[in-house]
Structure formats: C-alpha cells, structure tokens
Design an enzyme around this catalytic site. Structure first.
Site, PDB file in Angstrom:
ATOM      1  N   LYS A 116      58.396  -0.936  54.881  1.00 53.26           N
ATOM      2  CA  LYS A 116      59.606  -1.569  55.410  1.00 53.26           C
ATOM      3  C   LYS A 116      60.074  -0.617  56.526  1.00 53.26           C
ATOM      4  CE  LYS A 116      64.224  -2.069  55.926  1.00 53.26           C
ATOM      5  NZ  LYS A 116      64.081  -2.496  57.320  1.00 53.26           N
ATOM      6  N   HIS A 117      59.770  -1.003  57.757  1.00 50.66           N
ATOM      7  CA  HIS A 117      60.117  -0.158  58.889  1.00 50.66           C
ATOM      8  C   HIS A 117      61.538  -0.491  59.346  1.00 50.66           C
ATOM      9  CE1 HIS A 117      59.238   2.858  61.733  1.00 50.66           C
ATOM     10  NE2 HIS A 117      57.975   2.557  61.997  1.00 50.66           N
ATOM     11  N   ALA A 118      62.100   0.384  60.200  1.00 49.44           N
ATOM     12  CA  ALA A 118      63.440   0.128  60.730  1.00 49.44           C
ATOM     13  C   ALA A 118      63.435  -1.178  61.532  1.00 49.44           C
ATOM     14  CB  ALA A 118      63.880   1.280  61.609  1.00 49.44           C
ATOM     15  N   CYS A 155      65.271  14.567  63.230  1.00 49.57           N
ATOM     16  CA  CYS A 155      65.888  15.215  62.067  1.00 49.57           C
ATOM     17  C   CYS A 155      65.782  16.727  62.181  1.00 49.57           C
ATOM     18  CB  CYS A 155      65.212  14.720  60.793  1.00 49.57           C
ATOM     19  SG  CYS A 155      63.430  14.873  60.839  1.00 49.57           S
ATOM     20  N   GLU A 170      63.268  12.041  52.650  1.00 53.92           N
ATOM     21  CA  GLU A 170      63.327  12.898  53.846  1.00 53.92           C
ATOM     22  C   GLU A 170      64.551  12.440  54.618  1.00 53.92           C
ATOM     23  OE1 GLU A 170      61.422  15.342  54.370  1.00 53.92           O
ATOM     24  OE2 GLU A 170      59.547  14.971  53.338  1.00 53.92           O
ATOM     25  N   GLU A 200      75.831  15.451  61.066  1.00 53.87           N
ATOM     26  CA  GLU A 200      74.646  15.523  61.906  1.00 53.87           C
ATOM     27  C   GLU A 200      74.929  14.770  63.209  1.00 53.87           C
ATOM     28  OE1 GLU A 200      71.387  13.070  60.464  1.00 53.87           O
ATOM     29  OE2 GLU A 200      69.926  14.307  61.532  1.00 53.87           O
ATOM     30  N   TRP A 216      63.182   4.670  62.775  1.00 54.05           N
ATOM     31  CA  TRP A 216      62.652   4.298  64.088  1.00 54.05           C
ATOM     32  C   TRP A 216      62.375   5.505  64.974  1.00 54.05           C
ATOM     33  CZ3 TRP A 216      65.994   6.827  67.037  1.00 54.05           C
ATOM     34  CH2 TRP A 216      67.247   7.085  66.479  1.00 54.05           C
ATOM     35  N   ASN A 217      62.860   6.713  64.614  1.00 54.11           N
ATOM     36  CA  ASN A 217      62.886   7.775  65.629  1.00 54.11           C
ATOM     37  C   ASN A 217      61.499   8.328  65.977  1.00 54.11           C
ATOM     38  OD1 ASN A 217      62.796   9.045  63.149  1.00 54.11           O
ATOM     39  ND2 ASN A 217      64.074  10.765  63.775  1.00 54.11           N
ATOM     40  N   SER A 223      68.641   8.035  56.671  1.00 49.20           N
ATOM     41  CA  SER A 223      69.969   8.624  56.477  1.00 49.20           C
ATOM     42  C   SER A 223      70.277   8.836  54.990  1.00 49.20           C
ATOM     43  CB  SER A 223      71.015   7.699  57.083  1.00 49.20           C
ATOM     44  OG  SER A 223      70.976   6.478  56.398  1.00 49.20           O
TER      45      SER A 223
HETATM   46  P1  NAP Z   1      68.714   4.670  58.329  1.00 43.37           P
HETATM   47  O1  NAP Z   1      69.765   3.826  58.888  1.00 43.37           O
HETATM   48  O2  NAP Z   1      68.907   5.272  57.015  1.00 43.37           O
HETATM   49  O3  NAP Z   1      67.380   3.799  58.349  1.00 43.37           O
HETATM   50  C1  NAP Z   1      66.154   4.289  57.838  1.00 43.37           C
HETATM   51  C2  NAP Z   1      65.455   3.168  57.124  1.00 43.37           C
HETATM   52  O4  NAP Z   1      66.194   2.844  55.937  1.00 43.37           O
HETATM   53  C3  NAP Z   1      65.379   1.876  57.927  1.00 43.37           C
HETATM   54  O5  NAP Z   1      64.170   1.243  57.638  1.00 43.37           O
HETATM   55  C4  NAP Z   1      66.547   1.078  57.386  1.00 43.37           C
HETATM   56  O6  NAP Z   1      66.405  -0.310  57.572  1.00 43.37           O
HETATM   57  C5  NAP Z   1      66.505   1.451  55.928  1.00 43.37           C
HETATM   58  N1  NAP Z   1      67.744   1.308  55.210  1.00 43.37           N
HETATM   59  C6  NAP Z   1      69.004   1.502  55.653  1.00 43.37           C
HETATM   60  N2  NAP Z   1      69.888   1.301  54.648  1.00 43.37           N
HETATM   61  C7  NAP Z   1      69.178   0.978  53.535  1.00 43.37           C
HETATM   62  C8  NAP Z   1      69.510   0.656  52.198  1.00 43.37           C
HETATM   63  N3  NAP Z   1      70.773   0.655  51.777  1.00 43.37           N
HETATM   64  N4  NAP Z   1      68.517   0.368  51.347  1.00 43.37           N
HETATM   65  C9  NAP Z   1      67.242   0.396  51.740  1.00 43.37           C
HETATM   66  N5  NAP Z   1      66.856   0.681  53.002  1.00 43.37           N
HETATM   67  C10 NAP Z   1      67.814   0.986  53.895  1.00 43.37           C
HETATM   68  O7  NAP Z   1      68.375   5.902  59.289  1.00 43.37           O
HETATM   69  P2  NAP Z   1      68.122   5.871  60.841  1.00 43.37           P
HETATM   70  O8  NAP Z   1      69.420   5.802  61.533  1.00 43.37           O
HETATM   71  O9  NAP Z   1      67.084   4.858  61.174  1.00 43.37           O
HETATM   72  O10 NAP Z   1      67.439   7.298  61.042  1.00 43.37           O
HETATM   73  C11 NAP Z   1      68.175   8.420  61.308  1.00 43.37           C
HETATM   74  C12 NAP Z   1      68.296   9.321  60.113  1.00 43.37           C
HETATM   75  O11 NAP Z   1      67.010   9.624  59.582  1.00 43.37           O
HETATM   76  C13 NAP Z   1      68.875  10.654  60.503  1.00 43.37           C
HETATM   77  O12 NAP Z   1      69.778  11.092  59.536  1.00 43.37           O
HETATM   78  C14 NAP Z   1      67.668  11.561  60.553  1.00 43.37           C
HETATM   79  O13 NAP Z   1      67.962  12.912  60.460  1.00 43.37           O
HETATM   80  C15 NAP Z   1      66.859  11.017  59.439  1.00 43.37           C
HETATM   81  N6  NAP Z   1      65.452  11.420  59.571  1.00 43.37           N
HETATM   82  C16 NAP Z   1      64.935  12.305  58.681  1.00 43.37           C
HETATM   83  C17 NAP Z   1      63.631  12.736  58.797  1.00 43.37           C
HETATM   84  C18 NAP Z   1      63.038  13.722  57.835  1.00 43.37           C
HETATM   85  O14 NAP Z   1      61.822  13.855  57.806  1.00 43.37           O
HETATM   86  N7  NAP Z   1      63.810  14.407  57.028  1.00 43.37           N
HETATM   87  C19 NAP Z   1      62.839  12.244  59.828  1.00 43.37           C
HETATM   88  C20 NAP Z   1      63.390  11.340  60.716  1.00 43.37           C
HETATM   89  C21 NAP Z   1      64.709  10.924  60.560  1.00 43.37           C
HETATM   90  P3  NAP Z   1      67.186  -1.083  58.757  1.00 43.37           P
HETATM   91  O15 NAP Z   1      66.669  -0.526  60.029  1.00 43.37           O
HETATM   92  O16 NAP Z   1      66.808  -2.495  58.536  1.00 43.37           O
HETATM   93  O17 NAP Z   1      68.640  -0.801  58.547  1.00 43.37           O
END
Ligand code: NAP
Length: 453
Positions: free
Chosen positions: A153-155, A261, A227, A358, A129-130, A206
């Site tokens: 599949k968006h957040a 991130c 990522e 983080e 979502w960020n 994450s």
């Molecule tokens: P997140 O909880 O991992 O969610 C990201 C996406 O993954 C959401 O669509 C989420 O769906 C889905 N998801 C979560 N658990 C899953 C699972 N077990 N199986 C399949 N899909 C799953 O991360 P966030 O809190 O939204 O984002 C923050 C993290 O993203 C931070 O660590 C940040 O550093 C990282 N990030 C990295 C980059 C990069 O380019 N490297 C860019 C931006 C952010 P739901 O919303 O339905 O849970």
C-alpha cells in the site's frame, strides 16, 4: 484521492480509483496461495529474480527517475541515483540471502540442534512517497529473498511508482502474486490487518500512521516494523574540518528537497565556532538554486504536496512566534508548484512545542552548545532517535558521541545514509525494528529452533 499531481506545476496528471473490497480480496487470496508455493522455490532462484530486477532497474533508471520526479518532485539526478540504489539493494540480497538465512548450528546437549529461518507469509508494506522506489525495495528485496509474499500500500501521491515496482518484480521473474500493489487509501489498511492471511506489517511514515498500524496489528498479535520520523542532530565541534562540515550540513538538510527522515534537521554547533558556522551556513542556504527538479543544476525542487508546504510554513511561523530568529527564507515561493524557500532559524526555544517537531522540508534550526556535554544533551532532547551526524576529529570525542547519542545511527564526519549492508532504523518515536543487512532479512521470518536427540 489516489493521483499523480506534479508538484513542480500543481497539475493533476492521472487519477486512480481505489480498489474495491472484491478486488482487494482477489489480490489477497492470490498472495496467500502464491506464498504456499513460493516458499518452496529454492533461494538461489529467488536470488536470480532479484538480479534480474537489478538489471531492469539499471537499464530503466532514467525513465524510473523521470517517473519519481514527476510524482513527488525530487531532483532528477537524485531520482536516477535512487533507481541505482534499488539495484544495489536487490544485488546485495541476491548475493547474500542464502548465507544470511542458512541454518545455524548451536551446540547444546542435543545430538544436533540448529536454528532455521523460514518465511512467514504475506506481509503488508505501507510506504511513504519520499523515496518512492527505495523505501519499497528495501522491504521487498529481503522479504522476497526470504520467501514471503508482499502486498504494497504505497502513498496515495505515487501510484505510478507503485505500479512500476510491481511491474519490475513481475518482469524479473517473480511469480504472479509474489508482489502486488494495492491502490488503496489509508482507511482500507485496517481490514487487511484484521485478515488472518496477512501475517505481519511494516510501515514507513509518520508517527500517527505508525501508531495506527501497530495498534491494529497488536490487537491481532501480528509483528510490525515501524520506520517513522526523525529530527536528526548534526553536531559540529571545534576540531571538525569546518568547510567540509558546513558544505555537508547544507546538503544533508536539503537532500530530497528537505523531505528525508534522515536529513539533518537540528544543527548543534560548539560555541567557539558557532558564529562562523552560522554565517557560512546561511550564505550557502541562500545560494541554493530552487526550481524545476527536471533541470540538472537545480539544488532544491518543490515539496511533494501543497498540504506539506502549508504544514511546513505553519511550523516556521510558529517557530518565529515562539522567539526563533529567522536568518534566511521563511516564505512560500509564488507561482505554480509547491516551492518553499530554503530557510534557517536560530535559537528556537526549547520551551516551544515546535522545537520537538520534525520539519519535513528545507528548513534548518541552528543551536549553540557550550561543549560536548551540552551538545549531547541538546541532541537527545527529542522525541525522535533515528540518525545523527557528528563532526569532530578528536577521537575521544568521537567515542563519547558514538556511545551517548540516542539514535539508531551515529555517522562521524559524514552525513547519515542508508546502506544495504548496515542496519537502518530508530529508537524512541522513530520506531522499532531494523531494515537492511542481516537484521532486515530476519525481521519477517520464523526463527525456528530444531532440537534432535
Ligand atoms: P504518512 O502520512 O504517515 O504516510 C505514509 C504511508 O502511511 C502512506 O502510504 C499513507 O497513505 C499511510 N497512512 C497514513 N495514515 C495511515 C493510517 N492511519 N493507517 C494506515 N496507513 C496510513 O507519512 P508521509 O507524510 O508520507 O511521510 C513522511 C514521514 O515518513 C516523515 O515523518 C518521515 O520522517 C517518515 N519517514 C521515515 C523513514 C524511516 O525510514 N524512518 C523513511 C521515510 C520517511 P496515504 O498516502 O494514502 O495517506
């Protein structure tokens, strides 16, 4: 729950039921059948659709900005800038895809041998979502330019952004089914990865989410790009432009309300300028205006969800309990919305687990380094390796940092940023694979060797 909850007020504005299995099947089938015709659409036509998408993003940037701010709390000017950046990304691939995917002749003992890049099929994108628009476009623009179809599949907290992106790409002229949003929950991802029609997956988010998608994809022998998180170092050496470094350090920490991130998270400052840096950095962090993200001069809006604020506060408390010095902030802000004070911690011990975590919010950790060698050692003492920013005017030091930092990106005398022309991604637990540039468009293609005698 798939819902829009305004983080500035805590108010639930819209809720969506998750798609049923039958509805998912319909969209998946459409993605698959569309791919078999879409892959033959000339690349120039796909490029025109991307140009049209850029036009739509530019003309609608204010409304798209308001939507992003309403769903996840980023400041309105930064949200509008995000829509503009998506237009840039679309134009970059519109103008360059044909060149980046052209056949490449390789001289061998064949009478003719070359490499051809061909699309793979429906790719599932699991997105955070960020940067609710940019994360999706930096996947979608190259993937569609290459002739794949996309399933998003968006957040769960940005459903309206997800639907708006699907609408933009449809209005841009991409065929029905070329790019579809699936309003689904995280636990509905696994069955999709088990389906043979989904050929690959990309996840930005994450580490646990990345591991889960990679595990299932691996079991099905499907390619993934991950990522993931980062805890980027921001290193300041004595020869740096001090005022520029301090001002940029603060911005680089609180960009996107601290939820990026590639935000600078660990500030590693040379001993001889450390005290002066700490003083100016703390002053500037305390002077930030925290408030309504819709108001033009707000520096820091709310965190995206209540849960994120709770997790961040818990980390801050654990850092202090471990011996970190609290120099500013450290508290949730009372009242509606999910606001958190810009916070500065110093000397969080390397023996504490929180040192390696983080911080996804406006919380900075400061560290003192004796010299460049210690700065590099501290910077690399992290499970992550996404970006890094180094401030020095000494050219031999610049070369040393560029060579030694374990990260996907080293920015010198500038904050880390993404640019459609340059590869973006990490090493270690920040993931693998690259987005953007030629590297991004070649992630989801069959690199086919053709050898002819
Ligand atoms: P997140 O909880 O991992 O969610 C990201 C996406 O993954 C959401 O669509 C989420 O769906 C889905 N998801 C979560 N658990 C899953 C699972 N077990 N199986 C399949 N899909 C799953 O991360 P966030 O809190 O939204 O984002 C923050 C993290 O993203 C931070 O660590 C940040 O550093 C990282 N990030 C990295 C980059 C990069 O380019 N490297 C860019 C931006 C952010 P739901 O919303 O339905 O849970």
């Amino acid at each position: 729950m798939i819902a829009t909850i305004n983080p500035a007020t805590g108010e639930t504005l819209r809720e969506y039921p998750a798609l049923s299995s039958a509805a998912i099947e319909e969209k998946l089938a459409l993605s698959f059948t569309t791919f078999h015709s879409f892959r033959h659409v000339p690349i120039a036509d796909r490029a025109s659709c991307l140009q049209k998408a850029a036009d739509i993003l530019e003309s609608g940037k204010h409304d798209y900005g308001v939507l992003m701010t309403t769903e996840m709390g980023k400041t309105l000017p930064s949200a509008i800038a995000e829509a503009e950046k998506c237009a840039w990304g679309c134009r970059y691939y519109a103008e360059n895809a044909e060149r980046l995917l052209a056949d490449e002749v390789v001289a061998t003992n064949a009478s003719r041998s070359f490499v051809r890049y061909q699309p793979l099929g429906p790719v599932l994108a699991v997105m955070p979502w960020n940067f609710p628009f940019w994360q999706v476009f930096r996947f979608a623009a190259p993937a569609l330019a290459a002739g794949n179809t996309g399933l998003l599949k968006h957040a769960s907290n940005v459903p309206q952004c997800a639907l708006a992106i699907e609408d933009i790409l449809r209005r841009a002229g991409f065929p029905e089914g070329a790019f579809q949003t699936l309003l689904i929950e995280a636990n509905q991802v696994d069955p999709l990865l088990h389906d043979d029609r989904v050929v690959a997956a990309t996840l930005t988010g994450s580490e646990p989410a990345g591991r889960s998608v990679a595990r299932t994809s691996g079991s099905q022998v499907k390619k993934t790009v991950l990522e993931l998180g980062g805890s980027d170092p921001f290193i300041v050496m004595p020869s740096a432009d001090f005022e520029d470094a301090v001002a940029t350090a603060v911005k680089a920490r609180v960009i996107n309300n601290g939820q990026s991130c590639i935000a600078a998270k660990r500030f590693i400052v040379a001993g001889e300028i450390y005290d002066a840096f700490e003083k100016r950095f703390v002053e500037r962090m305390k002077a930030l205006k925290v408030g309504d993200p819709m108001i033009a001069d707000t520096d820091v809006g709310p965190l995206a969800t209540s849960k994120i604020r709770e997790e961040l506060h818990d980390q801050v408390q654990r850092a202090i309990a471990a011996g970190g010095r609290l120099l500013a902030g450290g508290h949730k802000i009372d009242g509606p919305g999910f606001y958190y004070q810009p916070t500065v911690l110093a000397d969080v011990p390397r023996s504490s687990p929180v040192f390696y975590e983080e911080f996804f919010g406006p919380v900075a950790m400061l560290f003192r380094a004796r010299d460049a060698a210690e700065a590099i050692e501290l910077a690399n003492d992290s499970p992550f390796g996404l970006g890094s920013s180094v401030w020095t005017r000494d050219e031999s030091e610049q070369a040393r940092f560029a060579e030694s930092i374990e990260a996907g990106q080293v920015y010198i005398n500038a904050p880390v940023a993404s640019d459609p022309r340059l590869p973006f991604g990490g090493v270690k637990r920040s993931g693998y694979g690259r987005e953007l540039g030629v590297w991004g468009i070649r992630e989801f293609v069959n690199v086919k060797t053709v050898w002819c005698k």
